[in-house]
Design an enzyme around this catalytic site. Structure first.
Site, PDB file in Angstrom:
ATOM      1  N   TYR A  40      18.331  29.073  10.678  1.00 57.47           N
ATOM      2  CA  TYR A  40      17.175  29.791  11.212  1.00 57.47           C
ATOM      3  C   TYR A  40      17.105  29.613  12.718  1.00 57.47           C
ATOM      4  CZ  TYR A  40      15.096  30.324   6.543  1.00 57.47           C
ATOM      5  OH  TYR A  40      14.834  30.655   5.248  1.00 57.47           O
ATOM      6  N   LYS A  61       0.840  -1.202   0.000  1.00 59.08           N
ATOM      7  CA  LYS A  61       0.000   0.000   0.000  1.00 59.08           C
ATOM      8  C   LYS A  61       0.876   1.254   0.000  1.00 59.08           C
ATOM      9  CE  LYS A  61      -0.219  -0.193   5.033  1.00 59.08           C
ATOM     10  NZ  LYS A  61      -0.735  -1.112   6.056  1.00 59.08           N
TER      11      LYS A  61
HETATM   12  C1  LIG Z   1       0.162  -2.164   6.709  1.00 58.96           C
HETATM   13  C2  LIG Z   1      -0.371  -3.448   7.183  1.00 58.96           C
HETATM   14  C3  LIG Z   1       0.468  -4.584   7.321  1.00 58.96           C
HETATM   15  C4  LIG Z   1       1.970  -4.527   7.178  1.00 58.96           C
HETATM   16  O1  LIG Z   1       2.550  -4.244   8.427  1.00 58.96           O
HETATM   17  P1  LIG Z   1       4.132  -4.095   8.655  1.00 58.96           P
HETATM   18  O2  LIG Z   1       4.260  -3.677  10.061  1.00 58.96           O
HETATM   19  O3  LIG Z   1       4.587  -3.024   7.709  1.00 58.96           O
HETATM   20  O4  LIG Z   1       4.751  -5.406   8.342  1.00 58.96           O
HETATM   21  C5  LIG Z   1      -0.131  -5.785   7.635  1.00 58.96           C
HETATM   22  N1  LIG Z   1      -1.464  -5.883   7.846  1.00 58.96           N
HETATM   23  C6  LIG Z   1      -2.284  -4.813   7.757  1.00 58.96           C
HETATM   24  C7  LIG Z   1      -3.731  -4.991   8.013  1.00 58.96           C
HETATM   25  C8  LIG Z   1      -1.768  -3.568   7.435  1.00 58.96           C
HETATM   26  O5  LIG Z   1      -2.585  -2.505   7.366  1.00 58.96           O
END
Ligand SMILES: *Cc1c(COP(=O)(O)O)cnc(C)c1O
Length: 370
Positions: free
Chosen positions: A262, A36
């Protein structure tokens, strides 16, 4: 043209990480890489292609946009939207052959309505909330859900999933509670003759730390070389996939008592040489690393000093031998993990995930395979 900054994505290391994770899994475990958000900033298609060659079950996504991109580019594996869906996504999801994940009664009703309307059968996974209280059907509603499901044969439950709040901490009371509830849920389904083919709950932390992993796993961060926590470093060796490099474009020689940046947020306690690097928060680098972060230059770790600006940051290069304009700087990752993402992120009060996502959408990526 842009200032010299290179966001290298090492696909060979992605492969190595995939294989390292596989060693933690019983032979027949199916793997659903989570890609994702543009593969956590690493590039959806390139990551999908590399992992496809390694043999995977399918992909975990969160939105139709990315599913459509995968399908257009010829990826035919199963796709799961891990956090459910919106009602008006359904026709598109059906066209894209996405497996819906039902997360509450509403999403279930939308799905029922849809399959009834066009008279099709569809498989789906049920996401159960076992205690994280994010997405998922409340555990207490499962009995009622089962009754509704039994009276609607057009929908077939092929997967039961939950998401663990702290899988990387197996002793935590919540992890124990969540796993126990999942087991109970499975029993309830079985008692009603509903046998989900896939049971999944393990993210990266789960794969590395839990004794039982289900028959399908959902690794994300570890594929990209990020450790779920510092303790995981003792159990698995991962390789950085994202590396950010730039160079010194300006050198300032400060006398004791002079200021930089800054604020000003830096005052030289002694004669100090500063190297200016053309990367700032406008490039997705975290401004909260001002006076806290570090980089790697000429074989040494060097501190970030002063406030980070939109397009530049300062390194304290006083200890470097003969620094020159043009000297290369590693700001993240590196061949030998000179700048570990988790260490840098923790200095900023965040996690490697955020750093990867920020940089990936801000700087053009270059893919390497060595
Ligand atoms: C993003 C996600 C993962 C992956 O988790 P990681 O900690 O990056 O391995 C797995 N399951 C769900 C439901 C997620 O939303």
């Amino acid at each position: 043209m842009i200032w010299y900054k290179k966001l290298e994505i090492n696909l060979k290391n992605l492969r190595k990480n995939f294989r390292a994770l596989k060693k933690f899994l019983p032979k027949n475990t199916k793997i659903l890489p989570v890609i994702k958000n543009d593969a956590y900033g690493h590039g959806l298609l390139e990551v999908a292609k590399t992992l496809s060659e390694e043999g995977i079950f399918g992909f975990g996504l969160s939105e139709p946009e990315e599913a459509s991109l995968l399908r257009k580019n010829g990826f035919s594996q199963p796709i799961l939207f891990l956090s459910g869906f919106e009602k008006d996504w359904l026709p598109e999801m059906y066209n894209l052959k996405v497996i819906p994940v039902v997360t509450n009664f509403d999403t279930f009703e939308w799905l029922k309505e849809f399959v009834k309307k066009i008279n099709i059968k569809w498989e789906f996974h049920l996401k159960l909330d076992t205690g994280m209280h994010r997405f998922g059907l409340n555990f207490s509603e499962l009995d009622q859900f089962i009754e509704k499901l039994k009276s609607f044969p057009l929908l077939k439950l092929t997967g039961l999933m939950t998401h663990l709040s702290c899988a990387e901490n197996p002793e935590h009371e919540l992890t124990q509670i969540q796993l126990k509830k999942l087991k109970e849920a499975l029993e309830k389904l079985k008692n009603n003759k509903i046998i989900p083919k896939y049971i999944h709950f393990a993210n990266s932390g789960g794969i590395i730390f839990l004794p039982e992993k289900g028959n399908l796993v959902r690794p994300g961060i570890s594929l990209y070389g990020g450790y779920p926590n510092f303790k995981a470093r003792e159990l698995i060796k991962l390789y950085p996939v994202m590396t950010l490099k730039s160079r010194i474009v300006e050198i300032k020689r400060l006398k004791k008592g002079e200021y930089a940046g800054y604020g000003p947020n830096f005052k030289a306690k002694k004669a100090t040489n500063l190297g200016l690097v053309p990367v700032g928060y406008g490039d997705g680098y975290l401004r909260s690393l001002s006076n806290k972060g570090f980089a790697w230059c000429k074989g040494k770790r060097v501190a970030i000093v002063g406030n980070i600006s939109m397009k530049a940051l300062y390194l304290d290069i006083t200890e470097l031998e003969n620094p020159q304009i043009g000297d290369e700087v590693i700001l993240l990752g590196g061949k030998n993990e000179e700048v570990p993402a988790d260490e840098l992120a923790s200095l900023a009060g965040t996690i490697s995930y955020e750093l990867f996502c920020n940089l990936g959408k801000s700087i053009p990526r270059e893919y390497i395979n060595v």
